[in-house]
Scaffold this active site. Structure first.
Site, PDB file in Angstrom:
ATOM      1  N   ALA A 197      -3.822  18.522  -8.577  1.00 53.11           N
ATOM      2  CA  ALA A 197      -2.846  19.239  -7.802  1.00 53.11           C
ATOM      3  C   ALA A 197      -1.841  18.077  -7.301  1.00 53.11           C
ATOM      4  O   ALA A 197      -0.493  18.496  -7.469  1.00 53.11           O
ATOM      5  CB  ALA A 197      -3.577  19.549  -6.706  1.00 53.11           C
ATOM      6  N   SER A 231       0.036  13.155 -15.007  1.00 59.46           N
ATOM      7  CA  SER A 231      -0.979  13.284 -16.065  1.00 59.46           C
ATOM      8  C   SER A 231      -1.102  14.492 -16.640  1.00 59.46           C
ATOM      9  O   SER A 231      -0.386  15.623 -15.822  1.00 59.46           O
ATOM     10  CB  SER A 231      -2.347  13.128 -15.096  1.00 59.46           C
ATOM     11  N   TYR A 282      -6.862  15.819  -7.688  1.00 58.27           N
ATOM     12  CA  TYR A 282      -6.353  14.924  -8.438  1.00 58.27           C
ATOM     13  C   TYR A 282      -5.120  15.789  -9.350  1.00 58.27           C
ATOM     14  O   TYR A 282      -4.008  15.512  -9.375  1.00 58.27           O
ATOM     15  CB  TYR A 282      -7.054  14.266  -9.609  1.00 58.27           C
ATOM     16  N   ASN A 308       0.852  -1.131   0.033  1.00 55.12           N
ATOM     17  CA  ASN A 308      -0.101   0.040   0.003  1.00 55.12           C
ATOM     18  C   ASN A 308       0.909   1.130   0.043  1.00 55.12           C
ATOM     19  O   ASN A 308       1.638   1.247   1.012  1.00 55.12           O
ATOM     20  CB  ASN A 308      -0.877  -0.097   1.258  1.00 55.12           C
TER      21      ASN A 308
HETATM   22  N1  LIG Z   1      -6.268   6.335 -17.648  1.00 55.32           N
HETATM   23  C1  LIG Z   1      -6.300   7.457 -17.913  1.00 55.32           C
HETATM   24  O1  LIG Z   1      -6.720   7.829 -18.920  1.00 55.32           O
HETATM   25  C2  LIG Z   1      -5.009   8.147 -17.285  1.00 55.32           C
HETATM   26  C3  LIG Z   1      -4.834   9.447 -17.940  1.00 55.32           C
HETATM   27  C4  LIG Z   1      -3.673  10.390 -17.077  1.00 55.32           C
HETATM   28  C5  LIG Z   1      -3.094   9.764 -15.910  1.00 55.32           C
HETATM   29  N2  LIG Z   1      -3.291   8.508 -15.697  1.00 55.32           N
HETATM   30  C6  LIG Z   1      -2.174   8.102 -14.603  1.00 55.32           C
HETATM   31  O2  LIG Z   1      -1.865   6.765 -14.976  1.00 55.32           O
HETATM   32  C7  LIG Z   1      -1.729   5.982 -13.702  1.00 55.32           C
HETATM   33  C8  LIG Z   1      -2.567   4.496 -13.748  1.00 55.32           C
HETATM   34  O3  LIG Z   1      -3.829   4.794 -14.063  1.00 55.32           O
HETATM   35  P1  LIG Z   1      -4.814   3.552 -14.590  1.00 55.32           P
HETATM   36  O4  LIG Z   1      -5.862   4.278 -15.299  1.00 55.32           O
HETATM   37  O5  LIG Z   1      -4.161   2.519 -14.844  1.00 55.32           O
HETATM   38  O6  LIG Z   1      -5.540   3.623 -13.018  1.00 55.32           O
HETATM   39  P2  LIG Z   1      -6.207   2.051 -12.705  1.00 55.32           P
HETATM   40  O7  LIG Z   1      -7.203   2.820 -11.484  1.00 55.32           O
HETATM   41  O8  LIG Z   1      -6.986   1.394 -13.667  1.00 55.32           O
HETATM   42  O9  LIG Z   1      -5.153   1.459 -11.800  1.00 55.32           O
HETATM   43  C9  LIG Z   1      -4.439   1.873 -10.835  1.00 55.32           C
HETATM   44  C10 LIG Z   1      -3.747   0.743  -9.937  1.00 55.32           C
HETATM   45  O10 LIG Z   1      -3.290   1.383  -8.970  1.00 55.32           O
HETATM   46  C11 LIG Z   1      -3.679   0.420  -7.609  1.00 55.32           C
HETATM   47  N3  LIG Z   1      -3.694   1.217  -6.513  1.00 55.32           N
HETATM   48  C12 LIG Z   1      -4.615   2.138  -5.914  1.00 55.32           C
HETATM   49  N4  LIG Z   1      -4.465   2.530  -4.843  1.00 55.32           N
HETATM   50  C13 LIG Z   1      -3.086   1.947  -4.363  1.00 55.32           C
HETATM   51  C14 LIG Z   1      -2.335   2.008  -3.189  1.00 55.32           C
HETATM   52  N5  LIG Z   1      -2.720   2.879  -2.107  1.00 55.32           N
HETATM   53  N6  LIG Z   1      -1.312   1.104  -3.094  1.00 55.32           N
HETATM   54  C15 LIG Z   1      -1.021   0.427  -4.069  1.00 55.32           C
HETATM   55  N7  LIG Z   1      -1.761   0.192  -5.265  1.00 55.32           N
HETATM   56  C16 LIG Z   1      -2.655   1.050  -5.072  1.00 55.32           C
HETATM   57  C17 LIG Z   1      -4.961   0.135  -8.043  1.00 55.32           C
HETATM   58  O11 LIG Z   1      -5.052  -1.394  -7.106  1.00 55.32           O
HETATM   59  C18 LIG Z   1      -4.607  -0.335  -9.495  1.00 55.32           C
HETATM   60  O12 LIG Z   1      -4.299  -1.538  -9.928  1.00 55.32           O
HETATM   61  C19 LIG Z   1      -2.229   6.741 -12.678  1.00 55.32           C
HETATM   62  O13 LIG Z   1      -1.077   7.424 -12.075  1.00 55.32           O
HETATM   63  C20 LIG Z   1      -3.088   7.749 -13.228  1.00 55.32           C
HETATM   64  O14 LIG Z   1      -3.125   8.949 -12.431  1.00 55.32           O
HETATM   65  C21 LIG Z   1      -4.082   7.630 -16.376  1.00 55.32           C
END
Ligand SMILES: NC(=O)c1ccc[n+]([C@@H]2O[C@H](COP(=O)([O-])OP(=O)(O)OC[C@H]3O[C@@H](n4cnc5c(N)ncnc54)[C@H](O)[C@@H]3O)[C@@H](O)[C@H]2O)c1
Length: 250
Positions: free
Chosen positions: A156, A141, A154, A62
């Site tokens: 920020a 992001s 988010y 975590n």
């Molecule tokens: N999907 C998009 O369009 C997008 C756009 C911009 C930025 N991002 C960034 O890309 C990254 C991945 O995003 P995603 O879309 O794959 O998200 P997602 O929600 O599909 O996956 C996030 C993962 O993080 C894990 N997680 C959450 N809290 C946690 C914690 N406290 N400890 C350990 N693991 C934890 C979750 O279990 C999950 O497996 C993130 O940093 C997100 O901000 C995504």
């Protein structure tokens, strides 16, 4: 293969972008530590990598708990003896207008995304320093620039991550450690489905993207693999937008 003999530690690798980075880096020859709070899905990522004849290990962690990160890093080092690349990727997002963000929700998102990224890097950096080299690739992001894509909390956290990246690049570049960020926008994952459910809202969104599609996790993972490789040794302190051309299109 670009990442032969490298060990990569990725948080949030149980699904979405993190999972694809794990799969792509394993394909390029890296041993991958799949860190996530979600054990079942994390194990699935490992099974997918092994099925493709790659090497991976799941670590339950975590990112809001520095002890749990330290334990995972210690275990990873006991198995592999090295961590060459760190990808702080885990984050949460929720769509809120500014006044809808309660103090509790503000703290929750700041704690996971920003403090969690700080704890993640803090757990691995001493090892990279003793090794005299390392690459850190933060998944930030485009929201840091635009303020869109969730809420002020988010955005920020993502701006805070970018500042951390530039600080690390300055302070630890001389010691062989490069730090960069990838700033995705609109990538097909569960996070995106929650923000923009498929339908009219999604169709409108696609019209704003010059390449006329949402991004795929592979679009991020291929860049991450390149940044993790020796080919990217001179890239440091950069925030690389991967957005299909959307941000500066209008
Ligand atoms: N999907 C998009 O369009 C997008 C756009 C911009 C930025 N991002 C960034 O890309 C990254 C991945 O995003 P995603 O879309 O794959 O998200 P997602 O929600 O599909 O996956 C996030 C993962 O993080 C894990 N997680 C959450 N809290 C946690 C914690 N406290 N400890 C350990 N693991 C934890 C979750 O279990 C999950 O497996 C993130 O940093 C997100 O901000 C995504």
């Amino acid at each position: 293969m670009m990442l032969n003999n490298k060990v990569v530690f990725i948080t949030g690798a149980a699904q979405g972008i993190g999972r694809q980075i794990a799969l792509t880096m394993a394909r390029e020859g890296a041993s991958v530590i799949v860190g996530d709070i979600s054990e079942q899905a994390g194990d699935e990522t490992v099974s997918m990598i092994k099925k493709a004849h790659g090497d991976a290990l799941f670590m339950a962690l975590n990112i809001t708990n520095s002890d749990s990160l330290q334990t995972a890093v210690d275990k990873a080092l006991a198995v592999y003896g090295q961590i060459d690349v760190l990808v702080p990727n885990a984050s949460v997002n929720a769509r809120h207008s500014f006044m809808e963000i309660s103090p509790e929700e503000w703290s929750r998102v700041i704690t996971i995304n920003l403090t969690g990224t700080f704890y993640t890097i803090r757990a691995v950096l001493p090892h990279m320093l003793s090794q005299g080299k390392g690459k850190i690739i933060v998944i930030s992001s485009g929201s840091a620039e635009t303020g869109s894509g969730g809420g002020a909390h988010y955005a920020a956290t993502k701006a805070g991550q970018n500042a951390m990246v530039r600080n690390l690049a300055r302070d630890y570049g001389p010691q062989g450690i490069t730090t960069n960020a990838i700033a995705p926008r609109v990538i097909q994952t569960e996070m995106l489905d929650a923000l923009y459910p498929v339908g009219a809202a999604r169709d409108n969104l696609i019209q704003k993207i010059p390449v006329r599609r949402v991004g795929q996790p592979e679009d991020i993972a291929e860049l991450a693999a390149f940044l993790a490789s020796d080919k990217a040794d001179y890239i440091n302190g950069q925030i690389i937008l991967v957005d299909g051309g959307r941000t500066y299109a209008s």
